[in-house]
Scaffold this motif. Structure first.
Motif, mmCIF file in Angstrom:
data_model
loop_
_atom_site.group_PDB
_atom_site.id
_atom_site.type_symbol
_atom_site.label_atom_id
_atom_site.label_comp_id
_atom_site.label_asym_id
_atom_site.label_seq_id
_atom_site.Cartn_x
_atom_site.Cartn_y
_atom_site.Cartn_z
ATOM 1 N N HIS A 72 0.830 -1.203 0.000
ATOM 2 C CA HIS A 72 0.000 0.000 0.000
ATOM 3 C C HIS A 72 0.866 1.254 0.000
ATOM 4 O O HIS A 72 0.625 2.199 -0.763
ATOM 5 C CB HIS A 72 -0.932 -0.016 1.208
ATOM 6 C CG HIS A 72 -1.834 1.158 1.290
ATOM 7 N ND1 HIS A 72 -1.698 2.153 2.248
ATOM 8 C CD2 HIS A 72 -2.883 1.550 0.516
ATOM 9 C CE1 HIS A 72 -2.626 3.063 2.066
ATOM 10 N NE2 HIS A 72 -3.361 2.734 1.027
ATOM 11 N N ILE A 183 -5.939 -3.824 2.504
ATOM 12 C CA ILE A 183 -4.767 -3.369 1.763
ATOM 13 C C ILE A 183 -3.872 -2.482 2.627
ATOM 14 O O ILE A 183 -2.653 -2.418 2.423
ATOM 15 C CB ILE A 183 -5.184 -2.633 0.470
ATOM 16 C CG1 ILE A 183 -3.965 -2.312 -0.399
ATOM 17 C CG2 ILE A 183 -5.964 -1.382 0.789
ATOM 18 C CD1 ILE A 183 -3.203 -3.516 -0.895
ATOM 19 N N GLU A 184 -4.451 -1.829 3.640
ATOM 20 C CA GLU A 184 -3.627 -1.005 4.539
ATOM 21 C C GLU A 184 -2.911 -1.824 5.600
ATOM 22 O O GLU A 184 -2.145 -1.286 6.392
ATOM 23 C CB GLU A 184 -4.492 0.070 5.219
ATOM 24 C CG GLU A 184 -5.013 1.152 4.300
ATOM 25 C CD GLU A 184 -6.367 0.787 3.708
ATOM 26 O OE1 GLU A 184 -6.821 -0.355 3.938
ATOM 27 O OE2 GLU A 184 -6.960 1.634 3.011
ATOM 28 N N ASP A 455 -10.721 -0.762 -0.755
ATOM 29 C CA ASP A 455 -9.456 -0.655 -1.493
ATOM 30 C C ASP A 455 -9.462 0.636 -2.303
ATOM 31 O O ASP A 455 -9.552 0.617 -3.531
ATOM 32 C CB ASP A 455 -9.297 -1.885 -2.401
ATOM 33 C CG ASP A 455 -8.014 -1.881 -3.215
ATOM 34 O OD1 ASP A 455 -7.055 -1.185 -2.807
ATOM 35 O OD2 ASP A 455 -7.966 -2.564 -4.259
#
Length: 481
Positions: A72, A183-184, A455
């Motif tokens: 990310h 995603i983080e 996302d």
């Protein structure tokens, strides 16, 4: 097939990216040599290939979180991958992508027989879930044909089914909870060991989301007591449409077999040569399995046979032993591999109302003649989940394109009769550009808005599910960041 142009800046930074990944993962968990990444260039839709930038094989949820957080921060596309058995290009990478494989996430974490659930890491294979509980009289119901190899991670991503989904449902009906990483790099627990967790049904959103929303690392699955008994019957017919009509009548009669499987002559012949299952010489074959006590099985098979007799079957043959049952199912489970011995093929999985089986089978035969391509039909007839195998010669110029065009016509046909584009294989890249035939622009925009929440940079499983024209502005926004 069009794919977005890879980010050249990312390609130029490969050495630095690999070093960063190696800094957060154990030795041997990062694959980056070109000769090794080729093993991950495609899934079971082998017509399309692209080696990734690198492959990571984390061993824990925390390692997955560290990888996703790094990706990310660096703007790296990530392609989640189970066992690579997807038939829709669901885990096909792009040249600038990191493939995140779940192969080393394969432990059983908890088993609770009183409450009938098992918690496993998502890289565990489908069949090995049943293997972990069968000595205690339990099993895990979803059973894709690839169950020996396919991973729970991929089953959740594509909401996989299998032959026995008619009675027991598909993955979403047997999934109680997941641990998922965004995603983080945030770790979330959704659902749990019991039904009806409080709050929004995010579990139903995750199952079937094709890796667009996060990476599932653990799954809590429902396990069921093994049935008292089970027995299949083979029913052969001279005509595929007649077999389809028989399936419709069995369902209309209120009978609920555990499975109704269909095979046409092409699949019968190649499977018989491959597995020697002892199938009858006919143009269409049904495998109907029922469960219960001996008396219940006998009663159900008698009703099914009575319905089948109305259609002048070539043969009705009930299994008389566990060995015969295993042989019958070996043939069906071997069908995809057997057809692969005679030609290349693309396997579709549009779903239709059962009542439309005769019409759709007739139209598929007409399309086969129009395009000059053989089609083998083998599918879950009880719930209308079609699996036409369109055969082509990969070495013959233009044959793949002709196969794709015919496949698109079949999938549009499924939608036109009230069905949908996919029953269990997912959209991936294969059906991406056909999504507009099932969904209006507003519907697609709403689905993409959900991805925006999970996302926002559109880094997870790039260029999948949504038509490229529909997602262009979102992907352009991501590239500009």
């Amino acid at each position: 097939m069009e794919m977005p142009t890879p980010d050249q800046n990312i390609l130029n930074r490969k050495a630095d990216i690999v070093a960063r990944l190696q800094g957060i993962l154990p030795i041997g968990c990062v694959i980056h040599a070109p000769e090794e990444t080729h093993a991950y260039e495609c899934d079971a839709l082998t017509a399309y290939r692209c080696p990734p930038l690198a492959v990571v094989l984390p061993e824990t949820t925390e390692q997955v979180a560290a990888v996703l957080k790094l990706c990310h921060q660096q703007g790296l596309p990530v392609v989640p991958r189970g066992a690579g058995t997807s038939l829709a290009g669901g885990s096909m990478p792009t040249a600038d992508a990191i493939v995140l494989g779940t192969a080393k996430l394969n432990d059983v974490l908890e088993t609770d027989y009183d409450n009938r659930f098992i918690r496993v890491q998502s890289g565990r294979t489908n069949l090995s879930v049943t293997g972990a509980v069968e000595e205690n009289g339990f099993f895990y119901a979803p059973d894709p044909s690839s169950q020996l190899a396919c991973a729970i991670a991929g089953n959740i991503a594509m909401n996989s089914g299998g032959a026995h989904c008619l009675k027991y449902g598909v993955t979403t009906n047997n999934l109680l909870g997941v641990r998922i990483v965004t995603i983080e790099g945030e770790i979330l627990d959704i659902g749990g060991a019991f039904m009806d967790a409080a709050g929004l049904d995010l579990l139903g959103l995750i199952c079937g989301s094709e890796g667009q929303l996060g990476v599932v690392t653990e799954a809590t699955l429902r396990i069921l007591p093994q049935p008292e008994g089970a027995r299949p019957v083979l029913i052969g017919f001279d005509d595929s449409e007649v077999a389809g009509a028989c399936v419709s009548d069995v369902i209309k009669a209120g009978i609920l077999p555990v499975a109704i499987e269909f095979m046409d002559r092409l699949c019968i012949e190649v499977t018989e040569n491959f597995a020697g299952a002892g199938y009858p010489d006919c143009n269409a074959l049904l495998i109907v399995e029922v469960e219960g006590s001996d008396a219940e099985i006998d009663a159900q098979l008698a009703r099914i046979s009575e319905i089948a007799e109305r259609y002048n079957p070539v043969e009705i043959r009930a299994s008389r032993s566990a060995e015969e049952s295993a042989k019958i199912w070996l043939g069906r489970k071997s069908a995809f591999g057997a057809v692969g011995q005679i030609n290349d093929y693309i396997c579709l999985d549009g779903t239709i109302p059962v009542s439309q089986l005769p019409l759709v089978l007739r139209r598929i035969n007409e399309l086969s003649a129009e395009y000059g391509l053989q089609v083998g039909n083998v599918f879950h007839a009880g719930d209308g989940n079609m699996h036409p195998l369109v055969l082509f010669d990969a070495n013959k110029p233009g044959d793949l394109e002709k196969c794709e065009a015919m496949g698109a016509e079949i999938l549009k046909l499924c939608v036109s009769v009230g069905g949908c584009l996919t029953g269990e294989h997912g959209v991936g890249v294969e059906k991406r550009e056909l999504m507009s035939h099932q969904y209006a622009p507003d519907d697609l925009d709403l689905q993409m808005s959900v991805k925006d929440v999970f996302d926002p940079s559109w880094l997870l499983n790039p260029a999948k599910v949504f038509p490229l024209s529909a997602s262009a502005s979102r992907r352009a926004s991501e590239a500009a960041q």
